[in-house]
Design an enzyme around this catalytic site. Structure first.
Site, PDB file in Angstrom:
ATOM      1  N   LYS A 191     -11.526  -4.682  -2.784  1.00 57.33           N
ATOM      2  CA  LYS A 191     -12.443  -3.556  -2.636  1.00 57.33           C
ATOM      3  C   LYS A 191     -11.983  -2.345  -3.426  1.00 57.33           C
ATOM      4  O   LYS A 191     -12.782  -1.652  -4.042  1.00 57.33           O
ATOM      5  CB  LYS A 191     -12.506  -3.143  -1.171  1.00 57.33           C
ATOM      6  N   LYS A 210       0.831  -1.205   0.000  1.00 54.65           N
ATOM      7  CA  LYS A 210       0.000   0.000   0.000  1.00 54.65           C
ATOM      8  C   LYS A 210       0.859   1.246   0.000  1.00 54.65           C
ATOM      9  O   LYS A 210       0.546   2.229  -0.675  1.00 54.65           O
ATOM     10  CB  LYS A 210      -0.947   0.010   1.216  1.00 54.65           C
ATOM     11  N   LYS A 257      -6.130 -10.966  -6.438  1.00 60.12           N
ATOM     12  CA  LYS A 257      -7.324 -11.225  -5.633  1.00 60.12           C
ATOM     13  C   LYS A 257      -8.394 -10.157  -5.883  1.00 60.12           C
ATOM     14  O   LYS A 257      -8.076  -9.011  -6.207  1.00 60.12           O
ATOM     15  CB  LYS A 257      -6.979 -11.328  -4.146  1.00 60.12           C
TER      16      LYS A 257
HETATM   17  P1  ATP Z   1      -9.670  -5.505  -0.166  1.00 59.51           P
HETATM   18  O1  ATP Z   1      -8.265  -6.010  -0.186  1.00 59.51           O
HETATM   19  O2  ATP Z   1     -10.616  -6.386  -0.866  1.00 59.51           O
HETATM   20  O3  ATP Z   1      -9.711  -4.062  -0.615  1.00 59.51           O
HETATM   21  P2  ATP Z   1      -9.279  -5.687   2.526  1.00 59.51           P
HETATM   22  O4  ATP Z   1      -8.480  -6.952   2.447  1.00 59.51           O
HETATM   23  O5  ATP Z   1      -8.537  -4.422   2.616  1.00 59.51           O
HETATM   24  O6  ATP Z   1     -10.236  -5.582   1.305  1.00 59.51           O
HETATM   25  P3  ATP Z   1     -11.466  -6.026   4.466  1.00 59.51           P
HETATM   26  O7  ATP Z   1     -12.514  -5.446   3.677  1.00 59.51           O
HETATM   27  O8  ATP Z   1     -11.374  -5.541   5.850  1.00 59.51           O
HETATM   28  O9  ATP Z   1     -10.043  -5.794   3.858  1.00 59.51           O
HETATM   29  O10 ATP Z   1     -11.600  -7.585   4.439  1.00 59.51           O
HETATM   30  C1  ATP Z   1     -12.566  -8.280   5.154  1.00 59.51           C
HETATM   31  C2  ATP Z   1     -12.264  -9.749   5.094  1.00 59.51           C
HETATM   32  O11 ATP Z   1     -12.351 -10.211   3.728  1.00 59.51           O
HETATM   33  C3  ATP Z   1     -10.848 -10.128   5.562  1.00 59.51           C
HETATM   34  O12 ATP Z   1     -10.933 -11.280   6.380  1.00 59.51           O
HETATM   35  C4  ATP Z   1     -10.109 -10.430   4.286  1.00 59.51           C
HETATM   36  O13 ATP Z   1      -9.091 -11.381   4.493  1.00 59.51           O
HETATM   37  C5  ATP Z   1     -11.214 -11.007   3.416  1.00 59.51           C
HETATM   38  N1  ATP Z   1     -10.940 -10.861   1.966  1.00 59.51           N
HETATM   39  C6  ATP Z   1     -10.681  -9.720   1.294  1.00 59.51           C
HETATM   40  N2  ATP Z   1     -10.536  -9.964  -0.031  1.00 59.51           N
HETATM   41  C7  ATP Z   1     -10.703 -11.327  -0.187  1.00 59.51           C
HETATM   42  C8  ATP Z   1     -10.678 -12.210  -1.324  1.00 59.51           C
HETATM   43  N3  ATP Z   1     -10.472 -11.763  -2.555  1.00 59.51           N
HETATM   44  N4  ATP Z   1     -10.899 -13.519  -1.104  1.00 59.51           N
HETATM   45  C9  ATP Z   1     -11.119 -13.997   0.132  1.00 59.51           C
HETATM   46  N5  ATP Z   1     -11.168 -13.220   1.242  1.00 59.51           N
HETATM   47  C10 ATP Z   1     -10.961 -11.893   1.100  1.00 59.51           C
END
Ligand code: ATP
Ligand code: LTN
Length: 334
Positions: free
Chosen positions: A197, A113, A194
């Site tokens: 968001k 990041k 992956k």
């Molecule tokens: P992103 O990376 O998607 O922007 P994030 O990882 O910053 O989101 P959160 O939104 O807080 O964080 O994630 C909530 C939960 O979703 C966490 O347990 C994270 O590990 C899980 N998660 C996020 N993206 C994925 C994915 N592509 N597949 C499976 N689990 C995921």
């Protein structure tokens, strides 16, 4: 027998998607009866990168509604907003003072990041210490997360062990719980990365929780696959797109891998696969979207649920904070 404590968090950073749902939230819901659960909408974590204040406020409310709509039951799980329990930020300060800077500089999510931003806030570096505070304040045994958060949970363990060593047994050492299925849902437009968001606004990248059926169908139709036509699980990077679609289908239907492959034994190419996966996703998300719409129409009811969650969380976090303050040598207010 006392139930094991579970703690997990999700950021109100917009666009909750199928990866968040299948990798985390769906399992929180399925297992909530077995454990004592704390689920937290981590608004303070979201502030580590620039946010529009009004959008953050709306997104925080919307995400809590979505989590209730997805099946978190206020009688089985305590769902609350992180900033409603000030012990999290206070505990973070105390843990900061025992966390070596080098531990934070090594975090891969920080490096990723930070590399993408012109200016990096101190909060972004400190993010995992706030996350450790979330977990340790509740003496959580288990932390169900997606694969990407494993390193942060391991850091929380290291901080807990160091604190216990310096000041005496204070914290339960938490375990990351990562289920094999759904742990890493890949982007539909690029199965090498992956689903995320921050990219969910890009056309075709993600299925967002509130997308209409027609949109979901379109996203799967456009999903990147390969030039073959064999529908089977595979760890060959060239088949990552098909593998991802099968994984999504497997987690939603709860079927085993062989059963899933049997379902597609007579598929005519990937078109059939995409259509069927879209159908099961649409049916999974439909009732969630409907319940969400009902909840969002009654803001006072949502506020009451959130007030109750925060009160229940404070009842655990505040005495724990006092214990930590006492350990490090602060004079406790009389
Ligand atoms: P992103 O990376 O998607 O922007 P994030 O990882 O910053 O989101 P959160 O939104 O807080 O964080 O994630 C909530 C939960 O979703 C966490 O347990 C994270 O590990 C899980 N998660 C996020 N993206 C994925 C994915 N592509 N597949 C499976 N689990 C995921
Ligand atoms: N960093 C996590 C969200 C999060 C969390 C937590 C998860 C904040 N605090 C405590 C588990 C336990 C993320 O981005 N997914």
């Amino acid at each position: 027998m006392t139930k094991k404590r579970v703690f997990s968090g999700i950021q109100p950073s917009g666009n909750m998607h199928l990866g968040n749902y299948l990798g985390a939230v769906k399992r929180w819901v399925e297992r909530q009866a077995e454990k004592e659960n704390f689920f937290c909408v981590v608004d303070l974590h979201t502030l580590t990168v620039p946010q529009d204040p009004e959008a953050l406020r709306q997104e925080t409310r919307s995400l809590t509604a979505l989590l209730f709509a997805a099946g978190l039951d206020p009688d089985k799980s305590i769902l609350f907003i992180q900033s409603h329990v000030s012990a999290h930020a206070e505990c973070c300060w105390l843990l900061n003072c025992v966390t070596p800077l080098g531990w934070l500089e090594r975090m891969t999510q920080y490096k990723d990041k930070a590399g993408k931003q012109e200016s990096v806030s101190t909060g972004l570096l400190d993010y995992p210490v706030l996350m450790a505070s979330d977990i340790l304040l509740y003496d959580a045994h288990e932390v169900p997360v997606g694969e990407d958060q494993k390193q942060h949970v391991e850091l929380a363990r290291d901080i807990a062990q160091r604190f216990n060593h310096l000041f005496g047994e204070t914290f339960v050492i938490p375990e990351p719980v990562i289920s094999e299925a759904g742990a890493r849902v890949m982007a539909l437009n690029d199965p090498a990365v992956k689903m995320s968001k921050s990219e969910a606004h890009v056309r075709g990248h993600a299925v967002r929780m509130l997308d209409e059926p027609a949109e979901i169908e379109r996203a799967f139709k456009r999903a990147v696959t390969d030039s073959g036509k064999e529908v089977r699980f595979s760890d060959d990077p060239a088949k990552a797109g098909v593998n991802n679609l099968l994984e999504i289908y497997r987690v939603i239907t709860g079927k085993g891998k062989e059963e899933v492959e049997a379902d597609f034994a007579h598929a005519r190419g990937y078109g059939d696969l995409k259509k069927r996966v879209a159908e099961v996703v649409i049916e999974e998300l439909r009732p969630i979207r409907e319940r969400y719409n009902v909840l969002m129409q009654d803001p006072a009811a949502l506020d009451r649920l959130l007030a109750r969650g925060a009160e229940q969380a404070r009842a655990v976090a505040e005495p724990k904070l006092r214990e930590i303050q006492g350990r490090v040598g602060l004079v406790l207010p009389g």
